[in-house]
Motif scaffolding. Sequence first.
Motif, PDB file in Angstrom:
ATOM      1  N   HIS A  29     -24.841 -31.059  28.977  1.00 31.39           N
ATOM      2  CA  HIS A  29     -23.748 -30.996  29.947  1.00 31.39           C
ATOM      3  C   HIS A  29     -22.509 -31.697  29.420  1.00 31.39           C
ATOM      4  O   HIS A  29     -21.407 -31.188  29.456  1.00 31.39           O
ATOM      5  CB  HIS A  29     -24.148 -31.672  31.256  1.00 31.39           C
ATOM      6  N   LYS A  62     -12.714 -20.796  35.678  1.00 34.85           N
ATOM      7  CA  LYS A  62     -14.167 -20.635  35.743  1.00 34.85           C
ATOM      8  C   LYS A  62     -14.897 -21.762  35.027  1.00 34.85           C
ATOM      9  O   LYS A  62     -15.825 -22.370  35.572  1.00 34.85           O
ATOM     10  CB  LYS A  62     -14.553 -19.300  35.118  1.00 34.85           C
ATOM     11  N   MET A  63     -14.480 -22.034  33.828  1.00 30.44           N
ATOM     12  CA  MET A  63     -15.155 -23.061  33.020  1.00 30.44           C
ATOM     13  C   MET A  63     -14.929 -24.455  33.575  1.00 30.44           C
ATOM     14  O   MET A  63     -15.834 -25.292  33.546  1.00 30.44           O
ATOM     15  CB  MET A  63     -14.653 -22.986  31.575  1.00 30.44           C
ATOM     16  N   GLN A  66     -17.202 -24.864  36.502  1.00 33.36           N
ATOM     17  CA  GLN A  66     -18.585 -24.955  36.035  1.00 33.36           C
ATOM     18  C   GLN A  66     -18.882 -26.329  35.422  1.00 33.36           C
ATOM     19  O   GLN A  66     -19.925 -26.934  35.690  1.00 33.36           O
ATOM     20  CB  GLN A  66     -18.794 -23.862  34.996  1.00 33.36           C
ATOM     21  N   THR A  67     -17.952 -26.797  34.628  1.00 25.73           N
ATOM     22  CA  THR A  67     -18.109 -28.103  33.988  1.00 25.73           C
ATOM     23  C   THR A  67     -18.153 -29.213  35.034  1.00 25.73           C
ATOM     24  O   THR A  67     -19.016 -30.100  34.986  1.00 25.73           O
ATOM     25  CB  THR A  67     -16.943 -28.359  33.016  1.00 25.73           C
ATOM     26  N   GLN A  69     -19.028 -28.980  38.094  1.00 23.03           N
ATOM     27  CA  GLN A  69     -20.277 -28.910  38.847  1.00 23.03           C
ATOM     28  C   GLN A  69     -21.437 -29.525  38.073  1.00 23.03           C
ATOM     29  O   GLN A  69     -22.283 -30.212  38.644  1.00 23.03           O
ATOM     30  CB  GLN A  69     -20.580 -27.458  39.213  1.00 23.03           C
ATOM     31  N   GLY A  70     -21.450 -29.277  36.783  1.00 25.05           N
ATOM     32  CA  GLY A  70     -22.498 -29.871  35.945  1.00 25.05           C
ATOM     33  C   GLY A  70     -22.440 -31.386  35.972  1.00 25.05           C
ATOM     34  O   GLY A  70     -23.459 -32.062  36.135  1.00 25.05           O
TER      35      GLY A  70
END
Lengths: 129, 129
Positions: A29, A62-63, A66-67, A69-70
């Motif tokens: 992550h 998007k990324m 996503q990042t 959230q990780g």
Amino acid sequence: MHTNSLQNHKMPRGNLFSDKCPSRGVLKHVTSRWGVLVILALEEKTYRFSELRKKITGVSEKMLAQTLQGLEHDGLVKRVSYPVVPPHVEYSLTGLGQDFSVKVKDFADWIEANIADIIEAQIAHSEQS
Amino acid sequence: MHTNSLQNHKMPRGNLFSDKCPSRGVLKHVTSRWGVLVILALEEKTYRFSELRKKITGVSEKMLAQTLQGLEHDGLVKRVSYPVVPPHVEYSLTGLGQDFSVKVKDFADWIEANIADIIEAQIAHSEQS
DNA sequence: ATTCAAACTTACCTTTTGGTATGTACTTAC
DNA sequence: GTAAGTACATACCAAAAGGTAAGTTTGAAT
């Protein structure tokens, strides 16, 4: 006294060399393309989503989502959403994240500080027959 | 006195937040799936190729070779090949690599030491409605 | 003559990652 | 009534990363 207030010898410890150790997942992550950059930015101050996008050149929505959230999932980043319209969301580091960010910063700072030597080495290396 | 013996204020510095900065490339090498693990192993001692494979559970030959080449290219890893048969090759950190490995180790150690807290956070997070 | 060993390389394929573009929600401003 | 603003989600596609398996090299041992 809280759960993690002392590191006693019974505390299980990760082993990154071992496949299937959960610490490998965290490493993944955090060393994902944007993970380090997000932590580095948030170490400085709280950011809104769109501010982070401007700060970290090249990341897509998007990324970034996503990042974040990780990192939130790993308990390093805290997300605070204000129920207004248009939406207002603030991202910051948790206590755990702040602790970690010290290491991340040292890590990243080293690269930035030594980039000249690295480039020099790269050139020397490519001049090999 | 060598080239990099002092860090004066004229030294160009990387900026990881900027797209197209060469330090982004180094970050990518080092934070590739196996980069951190290789540096961590070599921080401990010199390894042969096959020894590294055993040490770092889960790497394929292809990826290990590729990772080592990336790190060698950045001047962090030194490759020494003895022209015997069967081949004998030793990998170790360069001076630059040793310097960097201190940061990498702190970074990785933190994850290993705090994995319990992270997992706790992950569970708490997934228990959210 | 065959096998073995170490450190790769290469071809082939699958999985993951990442980007683009579009959609959604809701309220305020025009 | 239409546009704007913010933080996403989602579908679709291209690229990159990564795995497997087989091949290569060369001399020494059987």
